[in-house]
Write a protein that holds these residues in place. Structure first.
Motif, PDB file in Angstrom:
ATOM      1  N   SER A 124       0.834  -1.214   0.000  1.00 11.83           N
ATOM      2  CA  SER A 124       0.000   0.000   0.000  1.00 11.83           C
ATOM      3  C   SER A 124       0.863   1.255   0.000  1.00 11.83           C
ATOM      4  CB  SER A 124      -0.934   0.005   1.213  1.00 11.83           C
ATOM      5  OG  SER A 124      -0.202  -0.042   2.423  1.00 11.83           O
ATOM      6  N   ASP A 127       2.492   1.577  -3.534  1.00  6.78           N
ATOM      7  CA  ASP A 127       1.532   1.999  -4.542  1.00  6.78           C
ATOM      8  C   ASP A 127       1.157   3.470  -4.407  1.00  6.78           C
ATOM      9  OD1 ASP A 127       1.573  -0.545  -5.553  1.00  6.78           O
ATOM     10  OD2 ASP A 127      -0.177  -1.210  -4.416  1.00  6.78           O
ATOM     11  N   ARG A 128       0.993   3.953  -3.180  1.00 11.79           N
ATOM     12  CA  ARG A 128       0.676   5.362  -2.979  1.00 11.79           C
ATOM     13  C   ARG A 128       1.812   6.253  -3.481  1.00 11.79           C
ATOM     14  NH1 ARG A 128      -3.311   6.862   0.848  1.00 11.79           N
ATOM     15  NH2 ARG A 128      -4.611   5.091   1.442  1.00 11.79           N
ATOM     16  N   SER A 309      -3.199  -6.944  -4.642  1.00 14.27           N
ATOM     17  CA  SER A 309      -2.641  -5.900  -3.773  1.00 14.27           C
ATOM     18  C   SER A 309      -2.735  -4.534  -4.444  1.00 14.27           C
ATOM     19  CB  SER A 309      -1.182  -6.212  -3.435  1.00 14.27           C
ATOM     20  OG  SER A 309      -0.369  -6.221  -4.597  1.00 14.27           O
ATOM     21  N   ARG A 310      -2.589  -4.497  -5.746  1.00 14.43           N
ATOM     22  CA  ARG A 310      -2.694  -3.227  -6.471  1.00 14.43           C
ATOM     23  C   ARG A 310      -4.142  -2.730  -6.470  1.00 14.43           C
ATOM     24  NH1 ARG A 310       1.024   0.262  -8.232  1.00 14.43           N
ATOM     25  NH2 ARG A 310       0.259   0.357 -10.373  1.00 14.43           N
ATOM     26  N   LYS A 312      -6.415  -3.467  -4.274  1.00 16.41           N
ATOM     27  CA  LYS A 312      -6.721  -3.076  -2.901  1.00 16.41           C
ATOM     28  C   LYS A 312      -6.188  -1.677  -2.618  1.00 16.41           C
ATOM     29  CE  LYS A 312      -6.020  -4.489   1.919  1.00 16.41           C
ATOM     30  NZ  LYS A 312      -5.380  -5.505   2.813  1.00 16.41           N
ATOM     31  N   SER A 313      -4.980  -1.372  -3.073  1.00 16.66           N
ATOM     32  CA  SER A 313      -4.414  -0.032  -2.893  1.00 16.66           C
ATOM     33  C   SER A 313      -5.264   1.008  -3.610  1.00 16.66           C
ATOM     34  CB  SER A 313      -2.978   0.019  -3.427  1.00 16.66           C
ATOM     35  OG  SER A 313      -2.117  -0.800  -2.665  1.00 16.66           O
ATOM     36  N   TYR A 314      -5.710   0.665  -4.807  1.00 17.75           N
ATOM     37  CA  TYR A 314      -6.576   1.571  -5.578  1.00 17.75           C
ATOM     38  C   TYR A 314      -7.849   1.882  -4.797  1.00 17.75           C
ATOM     39  CZ  TYR A 314     -10.052   2.900  -9.080  1.00 17.75           C
ATOM     40  OH  TYR A 314     -11.067   3.536  -9.761  1.00 17.75           O
ATOM     41  N   GLN A 316      -8.375   1.718  -1.572  1.00 21.63           N
ATOM     42  CA  GLN A 316      -8.059   2.519  -0.390  1.00 21.63           C
ATOM     43  C   GLN A 316      -7.876   3.989  -0.744  1.00 21.63           C
ATOM     44  OE1 GLN A 316      -4.616   0.463   1.068  1.00 21.63           O
ATOM     45  NE2 GLN A 316      -5.804  -0.903   2.385  1.00 21.63           N
ATOM     46  N   ILE A 317      -7.272   4.243  -1.891  1.00 18.91           N
ATOM     47  CA  ILE A 317      -7.036   5.634  -2.300  1.00 18.91           C
ATOM     48  C   ILE A 317      -8.344   6.338  -2.648  1.00 18.91           C
ATOM     49  CG2 ILE A 317      -6.005   7.103  -4.084  1.00 18.91           C
ATOM     50  CD1 ILE A 317      -3.690   5.075  -4.198  1.00 18.91           C
ATOM     51  N   ASN A 324      -3.911   4.528   6.379  1.00 15.70           N
ATOM     52  CA  ASN A 324      -2.678   4.045   5.784  1.00 15.70           C
ATOM     53  C   ASN A 324      -1.537   5.048   5.854  1.00 15.70           C
ATOM     54  OD1 ASN A 324      -3.161   1.332   4.324  1.00 15.70           O
ATOM     55  ND2 ASN A 324      -5.009   2.517   3.965  1.00 15.70           N
ATOM     56  N   TYR A 325      -1.819   6.306   6.219  1.00 12.20           N
ATOM     57  CA  TYR A 325      -0.712   7.241   6.238  1.00 12.20           C
ATOM     58  C   TYR A 325      -0.602   8.029   7.522  1.00 12.20           C
ATOM     59  CZ  TYR A 325      -4.221  10.763   5.009  1.00 12.20           C
ATOM     60  OH  TYR A 325      -5.310  11.576   5.005  1.00 12.20           O
TER      61      TYR A 325
END
Length: 333
Positions: A124, A127-128, A309-310, A312-314, A316-317, A324-325
């Motif tokens: 994550s 990817d961010r 995983s990609r 999932k990151s998308y 989340q964004i 996550n941050y």
């Protein structure tokens, strides 16, 4: 009559001088001219009144205009203009959530250092960071560091798994050991003639890698905290260095999380290269790949063509998952 060098001096004072910001400590900036002369500069208050929501209106790598002043026989400068940036790496400020933090500007490429353990770098975060780099067209190389310490089969497998994901997307991935200087020459070769930024979590070995590339800098390094398996911050401010082999490097403070800034939901998929390649095959032009039928992106995920995983990151964004941050350890400058 004034002597020629005095006249030139007067002209420079009133016309201003141009330089590049090499270091920012929050209130003062180290600015270097093309001639190599360094000046300690500050900014005019107006930069803080222009609606700039960044915690640092001026970043390392910025081209600026400044005028000289003398206080107590010490020559300093006042920055009165920031030239347009070609790009920058920016993230959400943790301590001031409505503001942003510009890590560095005018970058030719970024080396994102990744470690599987001590400390772990999660997809994550990767990817961010990559999404922000894509948004500003900054090439990013993934450097998997500390490979000398991955003797366990599962750790090696994890490196290969992540490399496979990102190489299939099109990202260059290099396995390195800054400590044992494995493939350091490959990094060095890619840096020649460029302004390169090193980024990653605290403890991934950024300063160790810089020292392996340019021993003359002798940057401070610290060991990993055994209790928390996290890095201890050795770089507190971003700083640029001129290297002897014709490269510039920007060393940055370690970060744990990376918040995306000023990005609409509808444009996020443009910054995932494998999404961008397929999005025109979706049934709906405004598909955001969540609940829409006949979505090419979701089909690709189900078929294993896009890594889960990609995706999932998308999600989340675009869903604004802030968990996550909001875990950064260092104070924004």
């Amino acid at each position: 009559m004034y002597k020629p060098f005095v006249i030139l001096r007067i002209i420079l004072i009133f016309a201003g001088m141009i330089g590049t910001v090499y270091k920012s400590t929050g209130s003062w900036y180290l600015v270097k001219t093309e001639e190599g002369k360094e000046y300690k500069c500050r900014i005019k208050g107006k930069f803080r009144l222009k609606g700039i929501k960044s915690t640092n209106p001026i970043a390392v790598g910025d081209k600026v205009n400044f005028t000289l002043e003398t206080n107590n026989d010490v020559e300093t400068g006042i920055i009165d203009e920031i030239f347009d940036r070609k790009n920058y790496i920016i993230r959400k400020s943790v301590n001031l959530s409505k503001q942003t933090h510009i890590i560095a500007a005018n970058i030719d490429q970024v080396f994102l250092l990744i470690t599987i353990d001590n400390p772990p770098t999660f997809p994550s975060f990767i990817d961010r960071f990559l999404v922000t780099a894509e948004a500003y067209s900054i090439p990013c190389v993934l450097a998997f560091n500390k490979i000398d310490s991955y003797t366990e089969i599962e750790r090696r497998a994890e490196v290969m798994y992540l490399k496979d994901i990102y190489e299939n997307i099109g990202y260059e991935c290099i396995e390195i050991s800054a400590k044992e200087q494995k493939n350091v020459d490959a990094i060095k070769e890619r840096m020649k003639g460029t302004v390169s930024m090193f980024a990653g979590h605290s403890g991934v070995g950024k300063s160790t890698l810089v020292n392996a590339i340019a021993p003359e800098l002798n940057l401070k390094t610290k060991e990993i905290s055994e209790q928390h398996k996290q890095g201890q911050h050795t770089t507190t401010f971003a700083e640029m260095f001129d290297l002897q082999f014709g490269a510039k490097i920007i060393d940055t403070p370690g970060i744990k999380g990376f918040g995306i800034v000023d990005m609409e939901k509808e444009e996020v998929d443009d910054y995932f290269p494998e999404f961008l390649a397929l999005k025109n095959e979706c049934k709906f032009n405004n598909c955001i790949h969540i609940e829409e039928p006949k979505c090419a992106i979701k089909d690709a995920v189900e078929e294993g063509e896009i890594a889960w995983s990609r995706y999932k990151s998308y999600l989340q964004i675009i869903e604004g998952d802030e968990n996550n941050y909001r875990v950064d350890e260092f104070k924004d400058q």
